[in-house]
Motif scaffolding. Structure first.
Motif, PDB file in Angstrom:
ATOM      1  N   MET A   1      23.942  28.532  30.822  1.00  0.00           N
ATOM      2  CA  MET A   1      24.777  28.353  32.010  1.00  0.00           C
ATOM      3  C   MET A   1      26.169  28.884  31.699  1.00  0.00           C
ATOM      4  O   MET A   1      26.642  28.783  30.589  1.00  0.00           O
ATOM      5  CB  MET A   1      24.827  26.867  32.347  1.00  0.00           C
ATOM      6  CG  MET A   1      25.686  26.513  33.511  1.00  0.00           C
ATOM      7  SD  MET A   1      24.620  26.086  34.871  1.00  0.00           S
ATOM      8  CE  MET A   1      25.739  26.126  36.207  1.00  0.00           C
ATOM      9  N   GLU A   2      26.801  29.387  32.694  1.00  0.00           N
ATOM     10  CA  GLU A   2      28.137  29.916  32.481  1.00  0.00           C
ATOM     11  C   GLU A   2      29.197  28.935  32.963  1.00  0.00           C
ATOM     12  O   GLU A   2      28.891  27.927  33.607  1.00  0.00           O
ATOM     13  CB  GLU A   2      28.283  31.285  33.148  1.00  0.00           C
ATOM     14  CG  GLU A   2      28.695  31.279  34.578  1.00  0.00           C
ATOM     15  CD  GLU A   2      28.842  32.697  35.118  1.00  0.00           C
ATOM     16  OE1 GLU A   2      29.789  32.917  35.871  1.00  0.00           O
ATOM     17  OE2 GLU A   2      28.011  33.549  34.805  1.00  0.00           O
ATOM     18  N   ASN A   4      32.812  28.739  35.057  1.00  0.00           N
ATOM     19  CA  ASN A   4      33.763  29.415  35.933  1.00  0.00           C
ATOM     20  C   ASN A   4      35.059  28.629  35.926  1.00  0.00           C
ATOM     21  O   ASN A   4      35.053  27.400  36.046  1.00  0.00           O
ATOM     22  CB  ASN A   4      33.208  29.508  37.357  1.00  0.00           C
ATOM     23  CG  ASN A   4      31.983  30.383  37.421  1.00  0.00           C
ATOM     24  OD1 ASN A   4      32.013  31.530  36.987  1.00  0.00           O
ATOM     25  ND2 ASN A   4      30.886  29.852  37.928  1.00  0.00           N
ATOM     26  N   THR A  19      33.844  24.827  36.777  1.00  0.00           N
ATOM     27  CA  THR A  19      32.467  24.548  37.191  1.00  0.00           C
ATOM     28  C   THR A  19      31.507  25.120  36.156  1.00  0.00           C
ATOM     29  O   THR A  19      31.778  26.155  35.555  1.00  0.00           O
ATOM     30  CB  THR A  19      32.141  25.153  38.572  1.00  0.00           C
ATOM     31  OG1 THR A  19      32.347  26.557  38.526  1.00  0.00           O
ATOM     32  CG2 THR A  19      32.995  24.553  39.671  1.00  0.00           C
ATOM     33  N   GLY A  20      30.414  24.401  35.949  1.00  0.00           N
ATOM     34  CA  GLY A  20      29.396  24.853  34.997  1.00  0.00           C
ATOM     35  C   GLY A  20      29.314  23.926  33.806  1.00  0.00           C
ATOM     36  O   GLY A  20      29.594  22.737  33.907  1.00  0.00           O
ATOM     37  N   GLU A  21      28.948  24.500  32.674  1.00  0.00           N
ATOM     38  CA  GLU A  21      28.811  23.728  31.439  1.00  0.00           C
ATOM     39  C   GLU A  21      29.946  24.068  30.485  1.00  0.00           C
ATOM     40  O   GLU A  21      30.203  25.236  30.208  1.00  0.00           O
ATOM     41  CB  GLU A  21      27.462  24.020  30.777  1.00  0.00           C
ATOM     42  CG  GLU A  21      26.301  23.521  31.599  1.00  0.00           C
ATOM     43  CD  GLU A  21      24.962  23.667  30.897  1.00  0.00           C
ATOM     44  OE1 GLU A  21      24.912  24.178  29.765  1.00  0.00           O
ATOM     45  OE2 GLU A  21      23.958  23.244  31.503  1.00  0.00           O
ATOM     46  N   THR A  26      31.224  28.212  25.953  1.00  0.00           N
ATOM     47  CA  THR A  26      32.019  28.480  27.154  1.00  0.00           C
ATOM     48  C   THR A  26      33.443  27.938  27.087  1.00  0.00           C
ATOM     49  O   THR A  26      34.302  28.382  27.845  1.00  0.00           O
ATOM     50  CB  THR A  26      31.325  27.886  28.397  1.00  0.00           C
ATOM     51  OG1 THR A  26      31.230  26.461  28.241  1.00  0.00           O
ATOM     52  CG2 THR A  26      29.943  28.483  28.593  1.00  0.00           C
ATOM     53  N   GLU A  53      28.919  20.086  34.852  1.00  0.00           N
ATOM     54  CA  GLU A  53      27.637  19.408  34.722  1.00  0.00           C
ATOM     55  C   GLU A  53      27.402  18.864  33.314  1.00  0.00           C
ATOM     56  O   GLU A  53      26.616  17.945  33.121  1.00  0.00           O
ATOM     57  CB  GLU A  53      26.518  20.373  35.093  1.00  0.00           C
ATOM     58  CG  GLU A  53      26.649  20.896  36.505  1.00  0.00           C
ATOM     59  CD  GLU A  53      25.859  22.168  36.741  1.00  0.00           C
ATOM     60  OE1 GLU A  53      25.003  22.513  35.898  1.00  0.00           O
ATOM     61  OE2 GLU A  53      26.113  22.811  37.761  1.00  0.00           O
TER      62      GLU A  53
END
Length: 111
Positions: A1-2, A4, A19-21, A26, A53
Motif C-alpha cells: 500500500m502506498e 499519500n 492516507t494509506g499505510e 512509506t 489504515e
C-alpha cells in the motif's frame, strides 16, 4: 500500500493530510513533508490521520521527532482524527499524553 501526503495552509496552520499505510517503507514520505515545514519555521502543524489504515513504530517515530523539533523551535504539532487503529497505538505507548490528539481536523477560521 502506498502513502499519500498533502499539505494545505489555513489560518496560520499547516494541515498535513495522510492516507494509506504509515510504515518503514512509506514513513520517509511523511518525514520529508514534516521536515520541509520545520525548515520553513511552521509554528502550528496539524497532522490529519483519518485516512491512515496502519501505522508501525517507524511512523510513530517520525511523528514524535517532528513534534520534538517543532517544540524546540517554539511550534506545535497536533494529531487529528486518528483511526481507531492509530488511536490504540497512541494509547498503548502512552503517546496520547505526549501529543495533542484531536477528534477531528479543526475548522480554522479563514477570515
Amino acid at each position: 500500500m502506498e502513502l499519500n501526503v498533502s499539505t494545505t495552509h489555513r489560518a496560520g496552520h499547516a494541515v498535513v493530510t495522510v492516507t494509506g499505510e504509515l510504515d518503514l517503507y512509506t514513513a520517509p514520505r511523511l518525514q520529508q513533508e514534516l521536515a520541509a515545514l520545520i525548515r520553513d519555521r511552521a509554528e502550528r502543524v496539524v497532522v490529519d490521520l483519518g485516512g491512515v489504515e496502519f501505522c508501525d513504530s517507524t511512523g510513530v517515530n517520525v511523528l514524535l521527532a517532528a513534534h520534538q523539533r517543532l517544540a524546540d523551535q517554539g511550534g506545535s504539532l497536533a494529531l487529528a482524527a486518528p483511526t481507531s487503529t492509530v488511536r490504540r497505538i497512541l494509547q498503548v505507548t502512552g503517546l496520547d499524553t505526549v501529543f495533542t490528539v484531536l477528534d477531528a481536523v479543526p475548522a480554522f477560521d479563514t477570515r
